[in-house]
Write a protein that holds these residues in place. Structure first.
Motif, mmCIF file in Angstrom:
data_model
loop_
_atom_site.group_PDB
_atom_site.id
_atom_site.type_symbol
_atom_site.label_atom_id
_atom_site.label_comp_id
_atom_site.label_asym_id
_atom_site.label_seq_id
_atom_site.Cartn_x
_atom_site.Cartn_y
_atom_site.Cartn_z
ATOM 1 N N PHE A 218 27.156 -3.253 11.761
ATOM 2 C CA PHE A 218 26.929 -1.972 11.831
ATOM 3 C C PHE A 218 26.504 -1.498 10.350
ATOM 4 O O PHE A 218 25.489 -0.858 10.124
ATOM 5 N N MET A 219 27.147 -2.150 9.363
ATOM 6 C CA MET A 219 26.639 -1.853 7.788
ATOM 7 C C MET A 219 25.595 -2.547 7.613
ATOM 8 O O MET A 219 25.160 -2.264 6.221
ATOM 9 N N ALA A 230 32.036 4.555 10.637
ATOM 10 C CA ALA A 230 32.169 3.228 11.493
ATOM 11 C C ALA A 230 31.911 3.724 12.929
ATOM 12 O O ALA A 230 32.404 4.914 13.513
ATOM 13 N N PRO A 231 31.332 2.750 13.724
ATOM 14 C CA PRO A 231 31.272 3.215 15.294
ATOM 15 C C PRO A 231 32.532 2.832 16.111
ATOM 16 O O PRO A 231 32.993 2.051 15.785
ATOM 17 N N LEU A 232 32.929 3.714 17.079
ATOM 18 C CA LEU A 232 33.822 3.409 17.687
ATOM 19 C C LEU A 232 33.883 1.939 18.686
ATOM 20 O O LEU A 232 34.721 1.444 18.979
ATOM 21 N N THR A 233 32.713 1.546 18.643
ATOM 22 C CA THR A 233 32.269 0.230 19.475
ATOM 23 C C THR A 233 32.360 -0.895 18.526
ATOM 24 O O THR A 233 32.302 -2.135 18.846
ATOM 25 N N HIS A 234 32.895 -0.982 17.099
ATOM 26 C CA HIS A 234 33.043 -1.985 16.378
ATOM 27 C C HIS A 234 33.813 -2.869 16.927
ATOM 28 O O HIS A 234 33.496 -4.197 16.800
ATOM 29 N N HIS A 235 35.047 -2.538 17.682
ATOM 30 C CA HIS A 235 35.767 -3.577 17.966
ATOM 31 C C HIS A 235 35.309 -4.097 19.547
ATOM 32 O O HIS A 235 36.009 -4.938 20.155
ATOM 33 N N TRP A 236 34.157 -3.813 20.056
ATOM 34 C CA TRP A 236 33.551 -4.312 21.208
ATOM 35 C C TRP A 236 32.381 -5.121 20.896
ATOM 36 O O TRP A 236 32.033 -6.039 21.663
ATOM 37 N N LEU A 237 31.870 -4.950 19.598
ATOM 38 C CA LEU A 237 30.558 -5.735 19.295
ATOM 39 C C LEU A 237 30.631 -6.454 18.123
ATOM 40 O O LEU A 237 30.181 -7.623 18.348
ATOM 41 N N ASP A 238 30.918 -6.012 16.831
ATOM 42 C CA ASP A 238 30.810 -6.664 15.659
ATOM 43 C C ASP A 238 31.820 -6.771 14.942
ATOM 44 O O ASP A 238 31.875 -7.018 13.571
ATOM 45 N N SER A 239 32.949 -6.612 15.336
ATOM 46 C CA SER A 239 34.322 -6.444 14.548
ATOM 47 C C SER A 239 34.584 -7.889 13.733
ATOM 48 O O SER A 239 35.509 -8.111 12.884
ATOM 49 N N THR A 240 33.905 -9.062 14.265
ATOM 50 C CA THR A 240 34.159 -10.186 13.956
ATOM 51 C C THR A 240 33.343 -10.853 12.617
ATOM 52 O O THR A 240 33.459 -11.843 12.017
#
Ligand SMILES: [Cu+2]
Length: 450
Positions: A218-219, A230-240
């Protein structure tokens, strides 16, 4: 007070850094720093070796380190974004090396409403340098990215309702807070070899680095990078995006890219200044298609063996799909991303599918007006600590947020803006005793961007 002096120091440090970068650039080339599109015609003798291709006629190899396409197509890690994406940052040459720098700092006052809400003043930041050059038959790329979040955001991150993931103390999960990023966000190297007219194979290693999973983080994607939340979906999409140990092999041909990664699937722990080492226990694969300069789309799958430090026997199988569109409108660049991600969580106690959706957009009008917005929905089962009555139960949470930034000042290549955003959450009635009737998010911030 402490937070604000930290913030001021940070801002001052970032200006200083930029000034240094420009200085050294001036020393190296005798030219003042300037962005790629406005690069003056080259003076001769700057490059040795003449097999650099046609783009070298411009004096700069504008191609990605990973293949024979414009570097504007390169997103975070080995991801792609639309090739039409506006290039941000500073760029220059030193001998055979092409150098780039890019970064931001946000000094933020954050207020989340309701019983679980909180307030905090803090700063978040990211600085990245990239270098690439021809080496033997291929192209070598190096990238270093750091963040001062561990100092300026703090251990427990910042208040963000319904956000979950990672830990501040190694014992309790962070709930209703966004974790700080690690100091070392990326230390990576890549090597690519071209074939045919538009093909390349590449290898990428990072400690830390980003595996081939999800859209550009996201960043780093234009549609979300100016939004300080930060998006709420961070740990659904791009947290890695910060993975301590990753190796990726990939191949691209024209508009297509296929890649696979082997990596350490464990999320960063609460020690944010160190480099963590652990065996490679997870893998991912991604297919990306950029049919035109405006479009980029990807599907990816990752098998994360034991991502969570506090729940080590849980495995997450993550699937993501996303589309980004970048338009050059009459008033300025406009990028929109739609993404879907699903975590299939498997633990000894059972298996559960938790989907998340994101729609995100940013329009920059007449260079100084930034409008951004985000719409999200997740099913989250981590909103309560173990032992609480609703622990482990999944709830559907929605959020819509919108914001604006006015750029008021430019120091060299660094733009300064002031902005604000508001977000409104919607959650099931069962959560009302914990979050209040209509939970909201609000931020005001000062933003510096290179
Ligand atoms: Cu992150």
């Amino acid at each position: 007070m402490k937070i604000f002096s930290t913030t001021a120091a940070l801002a001052a440090a970032s200006v200083h850094l930029v000034a240094m970068a420009q200085h050294s650039h001036a020393d190296m080339s005798g030219n003042k720093a300037s962005a790629a599109p406005e690069m003056p015609a080259p003076t001769q003798g700057k490059k040795k070796g003449s097999e650099m291709g046609d783009d070298m006629a411009m004096g700069y190899d504008m191609q990605s380190a990973l293949g024979p396409y414009s570097m504007t197509r390169a997103g975070s890690g080995t991801s792609w974004q639309p090739e039409a994406t506006t290039m941000e940052g500073w760029m220059g040459m030193s001998g055979d090396w092409m150098l780039m720098a890019h970064g931001f700092v946000n000094a933020i006052y954050d207020r989340q409403s309701g019983p679980r809400g909180d307030k905090k003043g803090f700063a978040e930041s990211m600085g990245m340098v990239m270098a690439q050059r021809k080496a033997g038959p291929g192209t070598l790329g190096l990238r270093a990215m750091v963040s001062l979040d561990p100092a300026a955001t703090g251990r427990s991150g910042y208040p963000l309702l319904f956000q979950t993931g990672e830990t501040a103390d190694g014992v309790n999960p962070l709930i209703d807070r966004q974790h700080p990023h690690d100091f070392f966000m990326e230390l990576s190297g890549s090597y690519s070899l071209r074939f045919g007219s538009d093909g390349a194979v590449f290898a990428y290693v990072g400690l830390p680095g980003e595996p081939a999973l999800g859209p550009a983080a996201f960043m780093h994607r234009f549609s979300g990078m100016r939004n300080p939340e930060a998006p709420l979906t961070h740990h659904w999409l791009d947290s890695t995006h910060i993975t301590f140990g990753v190796a990726t092999l990939g191949v691209s041909k024209g508009p297509w890219k296929l890649e696979a990664s082997s990596f350490n699937g464990r999320e960063p722990d609460q020690k944010r200044w160190n480099i963590e080492t652990r065996g490679f226990d997870s893998w991912s694969a991604r297919a990306t298609f950029n049919p035109t300069p405006q479009w980029s789309m990807q599907v990816s799958y990752g098998d994360l063996k034991s991502p969570e430090q506090l729940e080590p026997d849980m495995r997450i199988k993550r699937t993501t799909a996303s589309v980004s569109y970048h338009a050059a409108t009459a008033v300025g660049p406009w990028q929109t991303t739609l993404a879907w991600g699903q975590n299939q969580k498997q633990s000894p106690s059972g298996s559960e599918r938790l989907p998340g959706w994101l729609a995100e957009t940013t329009l920059v009008a007449h260079e100084r007006h930034t409008f951004f917005g985000r719409l999200e929905q997740v099913r989250n089962d981590e909103l309560f600590h173990d032992g609480e009555a609703l622990a482990g139960q999944a709830f559907r949470v929605r959020k819509v947020s919108a914001g604006y930034i006015y750029d008021f000042f430019k120091t060299g290549k660094v733009s300064w803006g002031v902005g604000g955003l508001v977000g409104i959450y919607s959650a099931p009635g069962a959560l009302e005793p914990f979050y209040g009737k209509r939970p909201t998010s609000a931020m005001v911030f000062l933003q510096g961007r290179l």
